[in-house]
Design a protein around this motif. Structure first.
Motif, PDB file in Angstrom:
ATOM      1  N   LEU A  68       1.039  -1.595  -0.119  1.00 63.26           N
ATOM      2  CA  LEU A  68       0.526  -0.031  -0.120  1.00 63.26           C
ATOM      3  C   LEU A  68       0.821   0.927   0.008  1.00 63.26           C
ATOM      4  CD1 LEU A  68      -2.653  -1.090   1.938  1.00 63.26           C
ATOM      5  CD2 LEU A  68      -3.293  -0.827   0.009  1.00 63.26           C
ATOM      6  N   ARG A  69       1.961   2.018   0.540  1.00 60.62           N
ATOM      7  CA  ARG A  69       3.031   2.318   0.745  1.00 60.62           C
ATOM      8  C   ARG A  69       3.584   2.633  -0.672  1.00 60.62           C
ATOM      9  NH1 ARG A  69       5.952   2.284   6.674  1.00 60.62           N
ATOM     10  NH2 ARG A  69       4.017   3.114   7.801  1.00 60.62           N
ATOM     11  N   LYS A  71       2.832   2.058  -3.824  1.00 61.20           N
ATOM     12  CA  LYS A  71       0.923   2.369  -4.403  1.00 61.20           C
ATOM     13  C   LYS A  71       0.684   3.933  -4.180  1.00 61.20           C
ATOM     14  CE  LYS A  71       0.555  -1.727  -6.423  1.00 61.20           C
ATOM     15  NZ  LYS A  71       0.546  -1.744  -7.607  1.00 61.20           N
ATOM     16  N   THR A  72       1.154   4.220  -3.044  1.00 62.87           N
ATOM     17  CA  THR A  72       1.311   5.755  -2.843  1.00 62.87           C
ATOM     18  C   THR A  72       1.563   6.526  -2.851  1.00 62.87           C
ATOM     19  OG1 THR A  72       1.356   5.023  -0.009  1.00 62.87           O
ATOM     20  CG2 THR A  72      -1.148   4.679  -0.772  1.00 62.87           C
ATOM     21  N   LYS A  73       3.160   6.222  -3.265  1.00 60.61           N
ATOM     22  CA  LYS A  73       4.142   7.150  -3.536  1.00 60.61           C
ATOM     23  C   LYS A  73       3.260   7.962  -5.190  1.00 60.61           C
ATOM     24  CE  LYS A  73       7.737   5.368  -0.705  1.00 60.61           C
ATOM     25  NZ  LYS A  73       9.267   4.400  -1.039  1.00 60.61           N
ATOM     26  N   TRP A  74       3.743   8.824  -5.525  1.00 58.57           N
ATOM     27  CA  TRP A  74       4.355   9.840  -6.171  1.00 58.57           C
ATOM     28  C   TRP A  74       4.856  10.034  -6.992  1.00 58.57           C
ATOM     29  CZ3 TRP A  74      -0.318  13.382  -6.842  1.00 58.57           C
ATOM     30  CH2 TRP A  74      -1.514  13.371  -5.899  1.00 58.57           C
TER      31      TRP A  74
END
Length: 74
Positions: A68-69, A71-74
């Protein structure tokens, strides 16, 4: 649950048992000869199954957090 209770049914059975205080033979719980060995097996099962479940949940949670971390990085 089956792994926890099955050894108990292997050790204890219903059978004819003599009660000297009554001077009668009645149906009662009869223990087999290898009771100590089966009790050790039950103890090991009761220790390792919950510990294994806890480890699997912990590992899956850590993997989920990492995914999840990432996938949330830009």
């Amino acid at each position: 649950i089956i792994a926890n209770t099955a050894p108990l049914y292997v050790v204890n059975r219903l059978g004819m048992k003599f009660y000297p205080d009554r001077n009668k033979t009645l149906i009662g719980m009869v223990s087999m000869g290898n009771k100590e060995t089966i009790e050790k097996v039950i103890y090991i099962i009761n220790v390792f199954i919950p510990f294994g479940a806890f480890m699997i949940i912990t590992i899956c949670t850590v993997l989920l957090v990492f995914k999840l971390r990432s996938k949330t990085k830009w």
